[in-house]
Design a protein around this motif. Structure first.
Motif, PDB file in Angstrom:
ATOM      1  N   SER A 108       5.011   2.982   7.350  1.00 12.38           N
ATOM      2  CA  SER A 108       4.596   4.383   7.376  1.00 12.38           C
ATOM      3  C   SER A 108       3.132   4.484   6.982  1.00 12.38           C
ATOM      4  CB  SER A 108       5.457   5.226   6.424  1.00 12.38           C
ATOM      5  OG  SER A 108       5.242   4.848   5.082  1.00 12.38           O
ATOM      6  N   GLY A 109       2.571   5.676   7.175  1.00 11.20           N
ATOM      7  CA  GLY A 109       1.171   5.884   6.859  1.00 11.20           C
ATOM      8  C   GLY A 109       0.288   5.515   8.036  1.00 11.20           C
ATOM      9  N   THR A 110      -0.991   5.339   7.737  1.00 15.12           N
ATOM     10  CA  THR A 110      -1.963   5.008   8.773  1.00 15.12           C
ATOM     11  C   THR A 110      -2.815   3.833   8.309  1.00 15.12           C
ATOM     12  OG1 THR A 110      -2.078   7.314   9.480  1.00 15.12           O
ATOM     13  CG2 THR A 110      -3.907   5.893  10.132  1.00 15.12           C
ATOM     14  N   LEU A 111      -2.993   2.863   9.183  1.00 10.45           N
ATOM     15  CA  LEU A 111      -3.955   1.784   8.965  1.00 10.45           C
ATOM     16  C   LEU A 111      -5.095   2.046   9.936  1.00 10.45           C
ATOM     17  CD1 LEU A 111      -5.000  -0.946   7.915  1.00 10.45           C
ATOM     18  CD2 LEU A 111      -3.679  -2.026   9.759  1.00 10.45           C
ATOM     19  N   LYS A 112      -6.306   2.224   9.405  1.00 11.84           N
ATOM     20  CA  LYS A 112      -7.488   2.415  10.245  1.00 11.84           C
ATOM     21  C   LYS A 112      -8.389   1.209  10.059  1.00 11.84           C
ATOM     22  CE  LYS A 112     -11.150   5.404  11.669  1.00 11.84           C
ATOM     23  NZ  LYS A 112     -11.965   6.559  11.461  1.00 11.84           N
ATOM     24  N   VAL A 113      -8.585   0.460  11.128  1.00 13.45           N
ATOM     25  CA  VAL A 113      -9.443  -0.721  11.105  1.00 13.45           C
ATOM     26  C   VAL A 113     -10.696  -0.402  11.910  1.00 13.45           C
ATOM     27  CG1 VAL A 113      -9.655  -3.167  11.678  1.00 13.45           C
ATOM     28  CG2 VAL A 113      -7.448  -2.258  10.935  1.00 13.45           C
ATOM     29  N   ASN A 114     -11.812  -0.347  11.237  1.00 11.15           N
ATOM     30  CA  ASN A 114     -13.097  -0.121  11.896  1.00 11.15           C
ATOM     31  C   ASN A 114     -13.705  -1.482  12.199  1.00 11.15           C
ATOM     32  OD1 ASN A 114     -13.156   2.758  11.814  1.00 11.15           O
ATOM     33  ND2 ASN A 114     -13.434   2.586   9.615  1.00 11.15           N
TER      34      ASN A 114
ATOM     35  N   VAL B 258       0.867  -1.179   0.000  1.00  8.50           N
ATOM     36  CA  VAL B 258       0.000   0.000   0.000  1.00  8.50           C
ATOM     37  C   VAL B 258       0.902   1.227   0.000  1.00  8.50           C
ATOM     38  CG1 VAL B 258      -1.720   1.320   1.296  1.00  8.50           C
ATOM     39  CG2 VAL B 258      -1.838  -1.183   1.248  1.00  8.50           C
ATOM     40  N   THR B 259       0.831   2.023  -1.079  1.00  9.82           N
ATOM     41  CA  THR B 259       1.641   3.232  -1.170  1.00  9.82           C
ATOM     42  C   THR B 259       0.784   4.490  -1.292  1.00  9.82           C
ATOM     43  OG1 THR B 259       1.845   2.977  -3.558  1.00  9.82           O
ATOM     44  CG2 THR B 259       3.606   2.035  -2.205  1.00  9.82           C
TER      45      THR B 259
ATOM     46  N   GLY C 170       2.767   3.793   3.056  1.00  8.88           N
ATOM     47  CA  GLY C 170       2.013   4.828   2.379  1.00  8.88           C
ATOM     48  C   GLY C 170       2.350   6.250   2.725  1.00  8.88           C
ATOM     49  N   GLY C 171       3.450   6.505   3.425  1.00  8.67           N
ATOM     50  CA  GLY C 171       3.765   7.885   3.767  1.00  8.67           C
ATOM     51  C   GLY C 171       2.644   8.500   4.587  1.00  8.67           C
ATOM     52  N   ALA C 172       2.028   9.538   4.049  1.00  7.91           N
ATOM     53  CA  ALA C 172       0.958  10.239   4.769  1.00  7.91           C
ATOM     54  C   ALA C 172      -0.420   9.728   4.389  1.00  7.91           C
ATOM     55  CB  ALA C 172       1.062  11.732   4.485  1.00  7.91           C
ATOM     56  N   THR C 173      -0.510   8.602   3.690  1.00  7.54           N
ATOM     57  CA  THR C 173      -1.806   8.103   3.235  1.00  7.54           C
ATOM     58  C   THR C 173      -2.406   7.132   4.246  1.00  7.54           C
ATOM     59  OG1 THR C 173      -0.845   6.265   2.011  1.00  7.54           O
ATOM     60  CG2 THR C 173      -1.135   8.339   0.820  1.00  7.54           C
TER      61      THR C 173
END
Length: 166
Positions: A114-120, A67-68, A88-91
């Motif tokens: 890097s980046g953010t993983l959001k798990v709902n 994931v980029t 993903g850097g800032a993604t």
């Protein structure tokens, strides 16, 4: 618990048991990786369809999906021998775009650099899987502000780590 039912009530007719089909992860209907590659590249996925908020994404054994840029899925399953890399850097990668009972199952390797993983919903790193995090943020929201219809139903567990491969 069911109360007020007689033995006759329980034995004279069929008993039906149900479950919330929307939160059940069925890898048979998932979009599965066809090869290693970028999440948002159609050639990475069987049928050339990039997973979206309405798709369960499955990473097949032997494949590394990275994931980029912004990515979405209804749920994610990383099969044994498969690898998902968040770089993903800032993604943000969002799992469970419209509810809070989505599943993120790791049977293979998950790497967060890097980046953010959001798990709902919930995240589960299964026995013998590998979980690496050297950067980025992982946000797990399984409560949905107390809405019983859409909060996680995974025995109340938001994050379960069954592996020692950390």
């Amino acid at each position: 618990f069911r109360t007020g039912l007689s033995l006759t009530d329980l034995t004279t007719a069929p008993i039906y048991i149900g479950f919330d089909n929307a939160s059940f992860v069925n890898t048979a209907t998932a979009i599965t990786s066809a090869t290693s590659g970028d999440w948002n590249s159609a050639s990475t996925w069987v049928g050339g369809i990039v997973p979206s908020c309405s798709s369960v994404a499955a990473i097949a054994s032997g494949h590394t999906v990275t994931v980029t840029t912004t990515a979405n899925a209804a749920s994610v399953v990383i099969n044994a021998g498969g690898t998902l890399v968040n770089n993903g850097g800032a993604t943000t990668m969002t799992v469970g775009c419209t509810n809070n009972n989505a599943a993120f199952y790791n049977y293979g390797t998950y790497t967060m650099t890097s980046g953010t993983l959001k798990v709902n919903g919930f995240m589960s790193h299964k026995l013998n899987s590998t979980f690496n995090q050297t950067g980025g943020d992982i946000i797990i929201d399984s409560n949905d502000n107390g809405n019983a219809a859409t909060l996680v139903a995974y025995g109340g567990t938001s994050c379960k780590i069954e592996t020692s491969n950390l």
